[in-house]
Motif scaffolding. Structure first.
Motif, short mmCIF file in Angstrom:
data_model
loop_
_atom_site.label_atom_id
_atom_site.label_comp_id
_atom_site.label_asym_id
_atom_site.label_seq_id
_atom_site.Cartn_x
_atom_site.Cartn_y
_atom_site.Cartn_z
N UNK A 16 0.85 -1.18 0.00
CA UNK A 16 0.00 0.00 0.00
C UNK A 16 0.89 1.23 0.00
N UNK A 17 0.43 2.26 -0.68
CA UNK A 17 1.14 3.53 -0.67
C UNK A 17 0.24 4.57 -0.01
N UNK A 18 0.69 5.10 1.10
CA UNK A 18 -0.05 6.13 1.81
C UNK A 18 0.77 7.40 1.76
N UNK A 19 0.15 8.50 1.41
CA UNK A 19 0.89 9.75 1.28
C UNK A 19 0.00 10.93 1.57
N UNK A 20 0.61 12.02 1.93
CA UNK A 20 -0.12 13.26 2.13
C UNK A 20 -0.03 14.16 0.91
N UNK A 21 0.63 13.67 -0.14
CA UNK A 21 0.79 14.45 -1.37
C UNK A 21 -0.52 14.54 -2.14
N UNK A 22 -0.52 15.38 -3.14
CA UNK A 22 -1.65 15.42 -4.08
C UNK A 22 -1.75 14.04 -4.73
N UNK A 34 7.81 1.97 -9.87
CA UNK A 34 7.20 0.74 -10.37
C UNK A 34 6.33 0.04 -9.33
N UNK A 35 5.82 0.81 -8.37
CA UNK A 35 4.83 0.26 -7.45
C UNK A 35 3.50 0.13 -8.18
N UNK A 36 3.22 1.09 -9.05
CA UNK A 36 2.00 1.09 -9.87
C UNK A 36 2.40 0.82 -11.31
N UNK A 37 1.65 -0.08 -11.95
CA UNK A 37 1.86 -0.34 -13.36
C UNK A 37 0.62 0.11 -14.12
N UNK A 38 0.78 0.42 -15.37
CA UNK A 38 -0.30 1.02 -16.16
C UNK A 38 -1.55 0.14 -16.27
N UNK A 39 -1.41 -1.16 -16.11
CA UNK A 39 -2.57 -2.05 -16.23
C UNK A 39 -3.23 -2.36 -14.88
N UNK A 40 -2.78 -1.71 -13.81
CA UNK A 40 -3.32 -1.97 -12.48
C UNK A 40 -4.57 -1.14 -12.20
N UNK A 41 -5.40 -1.68 -11.35
CA UNK A 41 -6.54 -0.94 -10.83
C UNK A 41 -6.03 -0.11 -9.66
N UNK A 42 -6.18 1.20 -9.74
CA UNK A 42 -5.72 2.10 -8.69
C UNK A 42 -6.93 2.76 -8.06
N UNK A 43 -7.04 2.64 -6.75
CA UNK A 43 -8.13 3.29 -6.02
C UNK A 43 -7.58 4.57 -5.43
N UNK A 44 -8.18 5.68 -5.77
CA UNK A 44 -7.76 6.99 -5.24
C UNK A 44 -8.72 7.36 -4.10
N UNK A 45 -8.19 7.33 -2.91
CA UNK A 45 -9.01 7.57 -1.72
C UNK A 45 -8.51 8.85 -1.05
N UNK A 46 -9.40 9.84 -0.98
CA UNK A 46 -8.96 11.10 -0.39
C UNK A 46 -9.92 11.64 0.67
N UNK A 47 -11.02 10.94 0.91
CA UNK A 47 -11.95 11.39 1.94
C UNK A 47 -12.78 10.20 2.44
N UNK A 48 -13.57 10.44 3.45
CA UNK A 48 -14.35 9.37 4.08
C UNK A 48 -15.34 8.72 3.11
N UNK A 49 -15.95 9.51 2.25
CA UNK A 49 -16.89 8.96 1.27
C UNK A 49 -16.18 8.01 0.30
N UNK A 50 -14.96 8.36 -0.11
CA UNK A 50 -14.18 7.47 -0.98
C UNK A 50 -13.92 6.13 -0.29
#
Length: 64
Positions: A16-22, A34-50
């Motif tokens: 998991x990658x946790x960051x305070x960055x944009x 290379x933690x993320x590859x172009x064919x991966x499903x990436x979940x962008x979570x930035x708030x409680x609703x997400x």
């Protein structure tokens, strides 16, 4: 470092990658190390609703 991350992923270890960055900055860093590859499903979570939406989607996928 990208090689180490790759080896961990090959061993089926979840990373998991946790960051305070944009979100865009975090994703670019993930791609560059290379933690993320172009064919991966990436979940962008930035708030409680997400968090709620991702948890619901994950539950639905597990029940399929």
């Amino acid at each position: 470092m990208p090689e180490t991350i790759h080896d961990l992923q090959e061993a089926s270890i979840k990373i998991w990658m946790l960051t305070g960055d944009k979100l865009e900055t975090a994703e670019n860093i993930g791609l560059s190390c290379r933690l993320i590859q172009h064919d991966m499903l990436v979940w962008r979570i930035s708030n409680k609703q997400d968090v709620k939406e991702v948890c619901s989607l994950k539950k639905a996928r597990e029940n399929d």
